[in-house]
Design a protein around this motif. Sequence first.
Motif, PDB file in Angstrom:
ATOM      1  N   PRO A   1     -14.021  15.254  -5.257  1.00  0.00           N
ATOM      2  CA  PRO A   1     -12.601  15.489  -5.553  1.00  0.00           C
ATOM      3  C   PRO A   1     -11.783  16.062  -4.391  1.00  0.00           C
ATOM      4  N   ARG A   2     -12.459  16.584  -3.356  1.00  0.00           N
ATOM      5  CA  ARG A   2     -11.667  17.111  -2.219  1.00  0.00           C
ATOM      6  C   ARG A   2     -11.329  16.018  -1.200  1.00  0.00           C
ATOM      7  N   LEU A   3     -12.011  14.877  -1.305  1.00  0.00           N
ATOM      8  CA  LEU A   3     -11.788  13.774  -0.353  1.00  0.00           C
ATOM      9  C   LEU A   3     -10.583  12.947  -0.750  1.00  0.00           C
ATOM     10  N   ARG A   4      -9.816  12.488   0.245  1.00  0.00           N
ATOM     11  CA  ARG A   4      -8.827  11.438   0.006  1.00  0.00           C
ATOM     12  C   ARG A   4      -9.535  10.115   0.253  1.00  0.00           C
ATOM     13  N   VAL A   5      -9.478   9.212  -0.696  1.00  0.00           N
ATOM     14  CA  VAL A   5     -10.164   7.917  -0.555  1.00  0.00           C
ATOM     15  C   VAL A   5      -9.110   6.822  -0.428  1.00  0.00           C
ATOM     16  N   ILE A   6      -9.257   5.998   0.598  1.00  0.00           N
ATOM     17  CA  ILE A   6      -8.277   4.922   0.863  1.00  0.00           C
ATOM     18  C   ILE A   6      -8.999   3.577   0.804  1.00  0.00           C
ATOM     19  N   ASN A   7      -8.419   2.650   0.072  1.00  0.00           N
ATOM     20  CA  ASN A   7      -8.996   1.314  -0.101  1.00  0.00           C
ATOM     21  C   ASN A   7      -8.624   0.423   1.083  1.00  0.00           C
ATOM     22  N   ALA A   8      -9.631   0.027   1.856  1.00  0.00           N
ATOM     23  CA  ALA A   8      -9.396  -0.864   3.004  1.00  0.00           C
ATOM     24  C   ALA A   8      -9.756  -2.306   2.662  1.00  0.00           C
ATOM     25  N   LEU A   9      -9.872  -2.622   1.411  1.00  0.00           N
ATOM     26  CA  LEU A   9     -10.139  -3.944   0.810  1.00  0.00           C
ATOM     27  C   LEU A   9     -11.388  -3.868  -0.063  1.00  0.00           C
ATOM     28  N   THR A  10     -11.206  -4.347  -1.273  1.00  0.00           N
ATOM     29  CA  THR A  10     -12.346  -4.602  -2.158  1.00  0.00           C
ATOM     30  C   THR A  10     -12.211  -6.044  -2.638  1.00  0.00           C
ATOM     31  N   ASN A  11     -13.182  -6.506  -3.412  1.00  0.00           N
ATOM     32  CA  ASN A  11     -13.061  -7.858  -3.978  1.00  0.00           C
ATOM     33  C   ASN A  11     -11.782  -7.990  -4.793  1.00  0.00           C
ATOM     34  N   GLU A  12     -11.355  -6.900  -5.394  1.00  0.00           N
ATOM     35  CA  GLU A  12     -10.243  -6.974  -6.344  1.00  0.00           C
ATOM     36  C   GLU A  12      -8.880  -6.647  -5.754  1.00  0.00           C
ATOM     37  N   GLN A  13      -8.817  -5.788  -4.708  1.00  0.00           N
ATOM     38  CA  GLN A  13      -7.513  -5.297  -4.272  1.00  0.00           C
ATOM     39  C   GLN A  13      -7.487  -5.090  -2.757  1.00  0.00           C
ATOM     40  N   HIS A  14      -6.276  -5.200  -2.189  1.00  0.00           N
ATOM     41  CA  HIS A  14      -6.086  -4.920  -0.756  1.00  0.00           C
ATOM     42  C   HIS A  14      -4.730  -4.222  -0.583  1.00  0.00           C
ATOM     43  N   PRO A  15      -4.641  -2.987  -1.068  1.00  0.00           N
ATOM     44  CA  PRO A  15      -3.320  -2.330  -1.082  1.00  0.00           C
ATOM     45  C   PRO A  15      -2.746  -2.050   0.299  1.00  0.00           C
ATOM     46  N   CYS A  16      -3.585  -1.773   1.306  1.00  0.00           N
ATOM     47  CA  CYS A  16      -3.043  -1.514   2.652  1.00  0.00           C
ATOM     48  C   CYS A  16      -2.349  -2.766   3.190  1.00  0.00           C
ATOM     49  N   GLN A  17      -2.905  -3.935   2.871  1.00  0.00           N
ATOM     50  CA  GLN A  17      -2.266  -5.180   3.286  1.00  0.00           C
ATOM     51  C   GLN A  17      -0.869  -5.294   2.671  1.00  0.00           C
ATOM     52  N   ALA A  18      -0.777  -4.993   1.395  1.00  0.00           N
ATOM     53  CA  ALA A  18       0.512  -5.129   0.705  1.00  0.00           C
ATOM     54  C   ALA A  18       1.570  -4.200   1.308  1.00  0.00           C
ATOM     55  N   LEU A  19       1.158  -3.025   1.777  1.00  0.00           N
ATOM     56  CA  LEU A  19       2.136  -2.128   2.419  1.00  0.00           C
ATOM     57  C   LEU A  19       2.717  -2.786   3.664  1.00  0.00           C
ATOM     58  N   GLY A  20       1.852  -3.360   4.500  1.00  0.00           N
ATOM     59  CA  GLY A  20       2.328  -4.019   5.722  1.00  0.00           C
ATOM     60  C   GLY A  20       3.201  -5.220   5.390  1.00  0.00           C
ATOM     61  N   ASP A  21       2.816  -5.957   4.353  1.00  0.00           N
ATOM     62  CA  ASP A  21       3.581  -7.144   3.953  1.00  0.00           C
ATOM     63  C   ASP A  21       4.982  -6.757   3.501  1.00  0.00           C
ATOM     64  N   TRP A  22       5.061  -5.749   2.657  1.00  0.00           N
ATOM     65  CA  TRP A  22       6.377  -5.397   2.112  1.00  0.00           C
ATOM     66  C   TRP A  22       7.244  -4.663   3.113  1.00  0.00           C
ATOM     67  N   LEU A  23       6.636  -3.943   4.066  1.00  0.00           N
ATOM     68  CA  LEU A  23       7.475  -3.389   5.144  1.00  0.00           C
ATOM     69  C   LEU A  23       8.104  -4.552   5.929  1.00  0.00           C
ATOM     70  N   THR A  24       7.326  -5.589   6.181  1.00  0.00           N
ATOM     71  CA  THR A  24       7.824  -6.755   6.913  1.00  0.00           C
ATOM     72  C   THR A  24       9.034  -7.362   6.204  1.00  0.00           C
ATOM     73  N   LEU A  25       8.956  -7.428   4.899  1.00  0.00           N
ATOM     74  CA  LEU A  25      10.057  -8.047   4.147  1.00  0.00           C
ATOM     75  C   LEU A  25      11.247  -7.102   4.008  1.00  0.00           C
TER      76      LEU A  25
END
Length: 315
Positions: A126-150
């Motif tokens: 619980p003290r760790l911050r966990v960041i998703n760098a891609l799983t089979n189901e989701q790629h949220p960091c990608q979506a941040l870069g995509d939507w900043l672009t738009l």
Amino acid sequence: MFRTTCLTRNFLSILDLDPGELEAVLALAARLKQERGLGWQAPTSRALAGQHVALLFEKPSLRTRCTFEIGIHELGGEYLHVPHEVALRDREKLSDVAQNLELWVSAIVIRTFAQQRLAAFAAAAPRLRVINALTNEQHPCQALGDWLTLVERWGSAKDRTIAFVGDGNNVARSLMEAGALLGATVHLGCPDGYHLPERVLEQARAATSPRAEIRTFIDPAEAVRGADVVYTDTWTSMGFEAEAEERRQTFAPYQVNARLMSLARPEALFMHCLPAHRGEEVTDEVIDSSASAVLDQSENRLHTQKAILLTLMGG
Ligand code: CP
Ligand code: NVA
């Protein structure tokens, strides 16, 4: 000082953010992009001083890995790579790995197969911050870069339509979720059997801003008609290689070529998370055209990941 107001401890999914938090992360990323030229004079260059971030990649990566390494360094933090063989195999329990790591590092960036593994990691430490760098189901960091672009081109996602054609995969899901939070209309054009699961669509619809809409299509032409953006991704994501031949046949009508692009708005952009398989999901003509935003997306991976690191760890 550098922290946007954000309730989430981890970034496992776009839906960990509410619409205001997502907009704040994108605004912070835009500011970091502007200030990058200041180098060590940038106000955030010591923001993560004294903090360590573990990087745990179980699948190959160029963009995500390089931009996290560079981003952590530019924020004054330190990173270390944890070999996936020691962390995610049978050597010891996942929860034991997580509880050890949280003694030493503030955050961990994980690229793995099942999303459930990230959730288990986060629950155990619980003290760790966990960041998703891609799983089979989701790629949220990608979506941040995509939507900043738009957003940096349009100012706002509202009254815009983004059409994703191809496999209803990790990239499609996070792109859709972010689009829904930002008030865009999202079209998903996927073959029968390759759409995102209904429960995922419903969850995104429940989180949408009132102006957003999510629509599904089987026919790629219908999906892209009148769209402001045509987005595609590989037909065979990492981990699905055994299905590659079958997928090549199923997805052939979903190739983004000049004919498909001509059905979108005249000024429509082409987007792709990369790596691209030229001649499969996209032709050279389209990805190399002036409509292509793929390198802006890649550049913005850096700024948006710095923004999410600051949001979770800074301040
Ligand atoms: N788009 C993306 O995540 O690229 P990598 O797999 O190279 O990190
Ligand atoms: N859908 C792709 C994205 C790669 C960045 C995959 O998971 O392989």
